[in-house]
Design a protein around this motif. Structure first.
Motif, PDB file in Angstrom:
ATOM      1  N   UNK A   1    -104.346   1.646   6.604  1.00 10.48           N
ATOM      2  CA  UNK A   1    -104.321   2.552   5.459  1.00 10.48           C
ATOM      3  C   UNK A   1    -103.473   1.982   4.316  1.00 10.48           C
ATOM      4  N   UNK A   2    -102.275   1.550   4.661  1.00  9.59           N
ATOM      5  CA  UNK A   2    -101.366   1.067   3.609  1.00  9.59           C
ATOM      6  C   UNK A   2    -101.941  -0.175   2.929  1.00  9.59           C
ATOM      7  N   UNK A   3    -102.448  -1.119   3.761  1.00  9.68           N
ATOM      8  CA  UNK A   3    -103.019  -2.343   3.201  1.00  9.68           C
ATOM      9  C   UNK A   3    -104.166  -2.018   2.246  1.00  9.68           C
ATOM     10  N   UNK A   4    -105.052  -1.104   2.672  1.00 13.61           N
ATOM     11  CA  UNK A   4    -106.218  -0.763   1.845  1.00 13.61           C
ATOM     12  C   UNK A   4    -105.781  -0.053   0.564  1.00 13.61           C
ATOM     13  N   UNK A   5    -104.867   0.905   0.685  1.00 10.89           N
ATOM     14  CA  UNK A   5    -104.442   1.695  -0.471  1.00 10.89           C
ATOM     15  C   UNK A   5    -103.670   0.852  -1.485  1.00 10.89           C
ATOM     16  N   UNK A   6    -102.949  -0.151  -0.995  1.00  8.47           N
ATOM     17  CA  UNK A   6    -102.146  -0.998  -1.889  1.00  8.47           C
ATOM     18  C   UNK A   6    -102.875  -2.264  -2.319  1.00  8.47           C
ATOM     19  N   UNK A   7    -104.101  -2.413  -1.887  1.00  6.32           N
ATOM     20  CA  UNK A   7    -104.871  -3.598  -2.266  1.00  6.32           C
ATOM     21  C   UNK A   7    -104.360  -4.871  -1.596  1.00  6.32           C
ATOM     22  N   UNK A   8    -103.670  -4.736  -0.470  1.00  2.65           N
ATOM     23  CA  UNK A   8    -103.189  -5.913   0.257  1.00  2.65           C
ATOM     24  C   UNK A   8    -104.342  -6.525   1.062  1.00  2.65           C
ATOM     25  N   UNK A   9    -104.319  -7.837   1.290  1.00  2.00           N
ATOM     26  CA  UNK A   9    -105.457  -8.466   1.977  1.00  2.00           C
ATOM     27  C   UNK A   9    -105.540  -8.093   3.467  1.00  2.00           C
ATOM     28  N   UNK A  10    -106.751  -7.880   3.912  1.00  2.00           N
ATOM     29  CA  UNK A  10    -107.009  -7.676   5.364  1.00  2.00           C
ATOM     30  C   UNK A  10    -107.994  -8.766   5.758  1.00  2.00           C
ATOM     31  N   UNK A  11    -107.586  -9.626   6.672  1.00  2.00           N
ATOM     32  CA  UNK A  11    -108.470 -10.761   6.996  1.00  2.00           C
ATOM     33  C   UNK A  11    -109.593 -10.345   7.939  1.00  2.00           C
ATOM     34  N   UNK A  12    -110.710 -11.042   7.802  1.00  3.48           N
ATOM     35  CA  UNK A  12    -111.875 -10.772   8.661  1.00  3.48           C
ATOM     36  C   UNK A  12    -111.533 -11.071  10.121  1.00  3.48           C
ATOM     37  N   UNK A  13    -110.674 -12.078  10.338  1.00  8.06           N
ATOM     38  CA  UNK A  13    -110.277 -12.452  11.710  1.00  8.06           C
ATOM     39  C   UNK A  13    -109.528 -11.279  12.351  1.00  8.06           C
ATOM     40  N   UNK A  14    -108.626 -10.671  11.552  1.00  7.06           N
ATOM     41  CA  UNK A  14    -107.853  -9.536  12.051  1.00  7.06           C
ATOM     42  C   UNK A  14    -108.788  -8.374  12.443  1.00  7.06           C
TER      43      UNK A  14
END
Lengths: 258, 319
Positions: free
Chosen positions: A216-229
């Motif tokens: 949630x935090x990563x998405x809301x703050x525009x932080x990267x989420x890797x495809x591997x993760x």
């Protein structure tokens, strides 16, 4: 082939039964209402309105998603045994494992369906309030779906041998522990008493680490989420779900339908 | 017509224990039950409430597992799955998803039985017609009467054209007309060559339609055979009333005859088989007793059943 036809017949029937459940619509209505009110709450803040909308929206989706997974899921198998519909189903060439898989699949479909509806409401609210959506949001919502699938498997496991009330309590307990287990583990490592460390370690090992799915935090703050993760979290969810279904199937195969 | 005597259902020494609570104490519900059901017959599994009828049926449907013993249907152990496409089952007071129509629920059960299109739709339509539900086939089941639901239950047990059909209290809760309809359906099943296993406690129905019966009381089989034999052996009974009996004659009669003796003082009433009456009278008169009355009567299956149950319970309370 015939086995899949049987499992699919039970799954579609379960989906049909679930979407006729008034509780589902109530939870769905409230989730959309909460996502909508995020705009109002964001307007009260001077800063980062878009982030608050997204934060609240994604949290509402997770919370109501779990509500739907638990409260619709726990009664499904127990209800079939109580109403004795399971008698006629199992008198056909359907094994108990296939029945359980069909029920799980039906509930998983229900959960994904309501997730799609809530995601559409979320996307609408974000876009109408001038925000933007990207891969991070899609990844976060997908992982919510994987977490819900795992919770459905937990509910299925408890529903295979206990009453809906206890199954709800146990499932919510696993959900709460699952989100706290990482913290507990770290606290346990710092404890002076060896037994506390041991318990915290085993809780962390046995209970699924549900924080893995919380982006949630990563998405809301525009932080990267890797495809591997995302891929690894998906594998984790699939592995855990499979193990839970094996356990549920074992218990269900050995119980008497009194 | 030649009649095959292939065994369709074989139950050998089935024992079932339950744990009533969380304790270690076990309650035995079935005490070594054995019986055989032959091809093409209507078999009545008869017993009072709580005798173990439904438990036995659940063992046969693999809904509960026996503690020991073996049960097989069509040569397959009941724990197997695949042979069940040849088996139909109607539970007592069946419940179906109320949001579905009869056509939808029957299609669902046909899919579970592995039936593919176009056979599935044809068979569903055929079985709806067979049980006389054409007029309501597309109405939601929540609008159905009890009798109509029972017919849906029978239809789901037949949708895959099974060889053997299990019915648990099929006439339960139905009015006389509904009972007759179900009786007619069962007789039609027999006429089509299907084997029917029926759990029931309604003895008039057993007398009317069953070829053979097994009577179960307190988890034990007390009689197994044809309805005719059951009635022939025991259908004539007599009530003998004696007075002025010597002190110990009542006890000796009780020991010598398979009879029920009631009474106080020197006047007793004896219910016994008709064929035993002359021997009893001879003995009583020789001992100086006075015969007050002898009444002969033909008794129904129900009377014999009640007597069997009473004797079994007497026996188990004396043990």
């Amino acid at each position: 082939m015939r086995i899949w036809m049987r499992i699919w017949a039970i799954a579609t029937n379960t989906l049909r039964e679930a979407i006729r459940n008034k509780l589902l619509y109530t939870l769905l209505f409230f989730s959309v209402a909460v996502i909508g009110t995020a705009v109002l709450i964001a307007s009260l803040s001077y800063v980062e309105g878009a982030r608050i909308i997204q934060d609240l929206g994604l949290s509402a989706i997770r919370l109501f998603g779990v509500g739907i997974a638990v409260f619709v899921g726990i009664g499904l198998i127990h209800g079939e045994v109580e109403r004795r519909t399971v008698y006629t189903i199992l008198s056909k060439p359907v094994s108990r494992t296939h029945f359980l898989l069909g029920k799980f699949l039906g509930l998983a479909l229900t959960v994904w369906l309501q997730l799609v509806l809530m995601s559409i409401a979320f996307a609408g609210v974000v876009l109408l309030s001038g925000g933007t959506l990207g891969f991070g949001h899609a990844a976060a919502l997908f992982l919510v779906g994987m977490e819900l699938m795992l919770i459905v498997a937990v509910a299925t496991l408890f529903s295979a041998f206990t009453t809906p009330m206890l199954a709800a309590l146990f499932t919510l307990g696993v959900y709460a522990l699952g989100h706290l287990s990482r913290e507990l583990y770290h606290l346990g490592q710092q404890a002076d008493v060896a037994s506390v460390t041991w318990v915290a370690t085993w809780v962390y090992r046995l209970v699924p680490d549900l924080e893995t799915f919380n982006k949630t935090i990563e998405a809301a703050h525009g932080m990267p989420i890797s495809a591997v993760e995302v891929g690894l979290s998906t594998l984790y969810a699939v592995g855990y779900t499979t193990a839970l279904l094996f356990a549920a199937s074992y218990i269900f195969r050995h119980r008497d339908m009194k | 017509m030649t009649r095959s005597t292939r065994d369709i259902i074989c139950v050998e020494d089935v024992v079932k224990d339950f744990r009533p609570g969380f304790g270690l104490r076990r309650k035995r519900v079935l005490h070594g039950v054995s019986f055989v059901v032959r091809e093409g017959e209507i078999f009545g599994f008869v017993g009072p409430n709580g005798a173990g009828k439904t438990t036995m049926l659940k063992v046969l449907m693999d809904l509960i597992r026996p503690t020991s013993g073996r049960a097989s249907i069509l040569g397959s152990d009941v724990s197997e799955t695949e042979f069940r496409h040849q088996v139909g089952f109607l539970p007592e007071n069946p419940y179906f998803y109320p949001f579905l129509t009869a056509r939808e629920i029957l299609t669902f059960y046909a899919k579970l039985s592995g039936m593919a299109e176009p056979t599935r739709s044809q068979r569903v339509a055929g079985v709806i017609e067979w049980v006389g539900l054409e007029h309501a086939a597309d109405a939601r089941l929540k609008t159905y009467s009890k009798g109509m639901l029972q017919r849906v239950g029978i239809a789901q047990s037949l949708v895959h054209d099974p060889i053997v059909v299990f019915l648990d209290e099929p006439m339960s809760g139905l009015d006389p007309l509904g009972r007759k309809e179900i009786r007619d359906i069962i007789l039609r099943l027999k006429a089509e060559g299907k084997t029917v296993f029926m759990n029931t406690h309604i003895l008039t129905d057993v007398e009317m339609i069953c070829d053979r019966v097994a009577i179960i009381v307190e988890g034990q089989i007390r009689y197994q055979g044809t309805v005719e034999n059951f009635l022939e052996d025991d259908d004539m009974r007599s009530d003998v009333v004696l007075s002025h009996l010597p002190a110990d004659l009542g006890v000796r009669l009780d020991e010598d005859f398979d009879a029920r003796i009631q009474g106080v003082g020197d006047r007793i009433e004896i219910h016994l088989r008709d064929k035993d009456v002359s021997r009893l009278l001879e003995m009583a008169l020789a001992e100086g007793a006075e015969v007050v009355s002898v009444t002969q009567r033909r008794i129904s299956l129900e009377s014999i059943f009640l007597e069997t149950v009473a004797k079994s319970r007497e026996g188990s309370s004396n043990r």
